[in-house]
Design a protein around this motif. Structure first.
Motif, PDB file in Angstrom:
ATOM      1  N   GLY A 139       0.857  -1.177   0.000  1.00  0.00           N
ATOM      2  CA  GLY A 139       0.000   0.000   0.000  1.00  0.00           C
ATOM      3  C   GLY A 139       0.892   1.225   0.000  1.00  0.00           C
ATOM      4  O   GLY A 139       2.105   1.139  -0.224  1.00  0.00           O
ATOM      5  N   PRO A 193      -1.927  -4.100  -3.373  1.00  0.00           N
ATOM      6  CA  PRO A 193      -2.719  -3.657  -2.227  1.00  0.00           C
ATOM      7  C   PRO A 193      -3.634  -4.771  -1.718  1.00  0.00           C
ATOM      8  O   PRO A 193      -4.330  -5.427  -2.500  1.00  0.00           O
ATOM      9  CB  PRO A 193      -3.528  -2.489  -2.797  1.00  0.00           C
ATOM     10  CG  PRO A 193      -2.658  -1.931  -3.873  1.00  0.00           C
ATOM     11  CD  PRO A 193      -1.999  -3.131  -4.486  1.00  0.00           C
ATOM     12  N   ALA A 225      -5.470   0.135   1.765  1.00  0.00           N
ATOM     13  CA  ALA A 225      -6.063  -1.113   1.278  1.00  0.00           C
ATOM     14  C   ALA A 225      -7.052  -1.732   2.264  1.00  0.00           C
ATOM     15  O   ALA A 225      -7.786  -2.646   1.911  1.00  0.00           O
ATOM     16  CB  ALA A 225      -4.959  -2.128   0.973  1.00  0.00           C
ATOM     17  N   GLY A 283      -9.362   5.122  -3.229  1.00  0.00           N
ATOM     18  CA  GLY A 283      -8.084   4.555  -2.824  1.00  0.00           C
ATOM     19  C   GLY A 283      -7.019   5.627  -2.667  1.00  0.00           C
ATOM     20  O   GLY A 283      -7.259   6.822  -2.882  1.00  0.00           O
ATOM     21  N   SER A 310      -3.696   1.901  -4.508  1.00  0.00           N
ATOM     22  CA  SER A 310      -5.070   1.385  -4.471  1.00  0.00           C
ATOM     23  C   SER A 310      -6.084   2.313  -5.151  1.00  0.00           C
ATOM     24  O   SER A 310      -7.279   2.030  -5.162  1.00  0.00           O
ATOM     25  CB  SER A 310      -5.513   1.122  -3.020  1.00  0.00           C
ATOM     26  OG  SER A 310      -5.675   2.330  -2.294  1.00  0.00           O
TER      27      SER A 310
END
Length: 391
Positions: free
Chosen positions: A104, A128, A158, A349, A353
């Protein structure tokens, strides 16, 4: 004739206006009235005896939240990034090897910070939501022989809560410091700094602690202190130099605290109160509450036909829930609709992400089933009224 050539800006001649919003994203979270009131107390000097007493109380509160007896426990004057940089700047010297687990955005950030100060950075990378086994971690440590291994406990980009058990033992076996980020997980998911042999742990004030952004708890154990106080070179940052900060926080055993920087006095008031609320409630009760409310949210999301991004329930971060973007929908349009019609923040995200998830945060003060129901109602409304493509 006036010597002033730049007139007062019109915006500064109007009263401050701030909307009331439900902050159901990954942070900051809504601040309860008690903590707002604490932050509004009259300012005192940053070197007054009374502020030292408050700082001492903050230290004890952090030790409770982290479950540690470490003397070298303080709060940074800054957000979680300040603690992140402090940890790396003080324990790593240019040319030394570090190993970063990236699943992430936060591993990416630590890797960049370490590279900027001249470390030899090695990356373990997963998409992620992925997690690293202890075997994978030990193999990488054996290969790269780092002085520091970094892992995110609560990967908010994530929605993953990474297992920690056993990793500290591996790091000790290979003479490597274990650094853990708990910005999004502290108070929401169990973490035991001493029992889990975590050498350096940091967090932030604005998530489940519900204080305003701007302070960041961090703690170093004796292994970490030995490394950072026996350096060949000075840390690259004066502001984050633990030689000075340890004195400001009364952790170095010296009789007098010497001026280093002006700490965020009001921020300390608020952080102290947030830690007091956590102590009154109890860590185990806080963990239980986040688990129950997140489970309630999961059921509601599944009832709406939405897919949880982290399939394994035990790996989901209780404070920040991620859902896969509903097929056929524009996630930006959905979030804009929710903000406009419900005055509610949810987010997409972050970093790797982006375009994969939408994030719902219910942390600390916001961690209530009634708030989960409000979030579910807003999502249902967006699914009904936002355009869905046929593709």
């Amino acid at each position: 004739m006036s010597s002033v050539t730049i007139p007062p800006p019109a915006c500064m001649l109007r009263p401050l206006e701030v909307p009331l919003r439900y902050l159901f994203g990954p942070g900051p979270s809504n601040v309860p009235p008690r903590i707002l009131a604490a932050g509004a107390r009259p300012i005192i000097g940053h070197l007054h005896p009374e502020i030292y007493e408050i700082m001492n109380a903050i230290k004890k509160g952090i030790q409770y939240a982290f479950q540690t007896e470490n003397n070298m426990t303080i709060s940074m004057s800054g957000s979680g990034h300040a603690a992140m940089e402090c940890a790396v700047f003080n324990t790593v010297e240019p040319g030394e090897s570090v190993l970063i687990a990236i699943n992430g955005i936060w591993g990416e950030r630590v890797a960049e910070i370490a590279e900027r100060m001249g470390a030899n950075v090695h990356r373990m990378v997963k998409t992620p939501g992925g997690y690293f086994t202890n075997t994978e971690i030990e193999q990488a440590i054996k290969k790269h022989k780092p002085v520091l291994f970094f892992l995110t406990h609560g990967e908010s980009s994530a929605g993953l809560c990474h297992p920690v058990d056993g990793i500290g033992d591996i790091c000790r076996k290979h003479n490597c410091l274990f650094l853990v980020d708990t910005v999004a997980s502290l108070g929401a998911a169990p973490i035991f700094m001493d029992k889990q042999n975590i050498d350096i742990l940091y967090s932030g004030s604005q998530k489940a602690l519900n204080a305003p952004p701007g302070t960041a708890p961090i703690s170093f154990n004796d292994r970490a202190c030995h490394k950072m106080f026996n350096r060949k070179t000075k840390p690259v940052s004066y502001l984050f130099d633990m030689t000075h900060l340890s004195n400001y926080w009364g952790c170095d055993g010296k009789p007098a605290r010497v001026y280093h920087h002006t700490g965020p006095v009001s921020g300390f008031f608020a952080l102290r109160e947030s830690l007091a609320i956590l102590a009154e409630k109890g860590l185990e009760e806080s963990w239980k509450k986040h688990k129950e409310v997140s489970a309630h949210l999961y059921r509601g999301l599944e009832d709406l036909g939405l897919k949880l991004f982290i399939p394994e329930r035990d790996l989901r971060l209780p404070s920040v829930t991620t859902i896969a973007i509903p097929k056929g929908y524009d996630w930006r349009e959905m979030l804009t609709y929710i903000m406009k019609h419900h005055q509610m923040e949810m987010t997409g995200g972050l970093g790797p992400s982006i375009g994969m998830v939408m994030r719902i945060g219910l942390m600390g003060y916001n961690c209530e089933k009634t708030n989960a129901d409000m979030a579910l109602h807003a999502l249902a409304d967006a699914l009904k009224n936002c355009k869905k493509s046929s593709a």
